[in-house]
Write an enzyme that holds these catalytic residues in place. Sequence first.
Site, PDB file in Angstrom:
ATOM      1  N   CYS A 108      42.739  41.574  45.876  1.00 55.77           N
ATOM      2  CA  CYS A 108      42.939  40.550  44.887  1.00 55.77           C
ATOM      3  C   CYS A 108      44.094  40.986  44.228  1.00 55.77           C
ATOM      4  O   CYS A 108      45.032  39.955  43.762  1.00 55.77           O
ATOM      5  CB  CYS A 108      41.758  40.441  43.833  1.00 55.77           C
ATOM      6  SG  CYS A 108      41.539  41.863  42.857  1.00 55.77           S
ATOM      7  N   HIS A 335      39.244  42.964  38.279  1.00 56.19           N
ATOM      8  CA  HIS A 335      39.889  41.603  39.046  1.00 56.19           C
ATOM      9  C   HIS A 335      41.161  41.275  38.581  1.00 56.19           C
ATOM     10  O   HIS A 335      41.509  41.298  37.439  1.00 56.19           O
ATOM     11  CB  HIS A 335      38.598  40.532  38.942  1.00 56.19           C
ATOM     12  CG  HIS A 335      39.107  39.444  40.060  1.00 56.19           C
ATOM     13  ND1 HIS A 335      39.420  39.429  41.336  1.00 56.19           N
ATOM     14  CD2 HIS A 335      39.262  37.938  39.827  1.00 56.19           C
ATOM     15  CE1 HIS A 335      39.730  38.436  41.786  1.00 56.19           C
ATOM     16  NE2 HIS A 335      39.493  37.632  41.055  1.00 56.19           N
TER      17      HIS A 335
END
Length: 389
Positions: A108, A335
């Site tokens: 990510c 994230h």
Amino acid sequence: LPVVVSEKFDAVELNTEEPPMVFKAQLFALTGVQPERQKVMMKGGTLKDDEWGNIKLKNGMTLLMMGSADALPEEPVVRPMFVEDMTEEQLASAMELPCGLTNLGNTCYMNATVQCLRSVPELKDALRRYSLVMSFISSSEILFSVLDLYVSSMKCTESEDEDPTKGTESQLQLSCFINTEVKYLATGLRLRLQEDITKFSPSLKRNALYIKSSKISRLPAYLTVQMVRFFYKEKESVNAKVLKDVKFPLMLDVYELCTAELQEKMVSVRSKFKVVEDKKLEMQQQPKENLKVGAPKETKYEPFCFSEDLGSSNSGYYDLQAVLTHQGRSSSSGHYVAWVKRKEDEWVKFDDDKVSVVTPEDILKLSGGGDWHIAYVLLYGPRRLEILE
């Protein structure tokens, strides 16, 4: 030949206190023939739209209506699809959104970084022109070239006799250190350029406290700012995150962080910005009839770097064009997401392969203060100086 259909309707109510058009609307509901296509006849004459005239109506009287009904609308070959019913892929295609990147398990951060870099038009042009990796690297070095501190002074606070030392250093980014005083990005950047450092003192023969003061002597075209949000807790032996709300602007001016020499070089370009803004304001205040109407012209811009220093900034003015955010409490988990500017009032959120449109107001909410996405890296691009004819 037209098809003739004969049909009888019994016990049709008619109120002569209302205009005939109301009665024709009743007939439309029964037959599907529009009022303007109806010809209603009875003993004594033909019915008009606005008055009954000399027609005398009785209960049980038979009226004759002639006219052609409209064809029934056909069902569309392709059924319309509403935004609420679309999948993410269909929505992205309909809104012409750029492609996302699939998360391969722990990519990510890489995905978000690539999307931020994709917002730099010069990099995209370089990739279109060249296929060699070295061409991409060369373009990156020019655009994201070093940020120079050639004026850096180190003064010992515990020894008046020790002369301050001066030096230069180069960095690839500006860092915004966050403490209790920092509520805005500009404050954190100023603190970074004047900080306390503990180091060995030659005169005192021991470690002492120094004040390090720096000024920027060279600005890159694209300025990367890191929000220093991660720190190591020695007691718990864990990496922690500073969740404090630190506001950042959509337009950044770093003039006050620069040396006097660099400020003097930027004055002429900065004054041009003021002239262009004043002209735009004057044009907006003019009556519409005085404005020339014609085909829209291509917008042209002045160079954003000094002629002798390719990849520099000649104004100190920057526009925010990408934000890389982190969601989570630790640097080793969480994230990362990219938020990229597409138009003046439109941004795109790249959450791996999920792509959606957001507003500038959504971007300003990334300043921190909770467990929502928090800005970790800010990418500022050069503010373009428009050429007005």
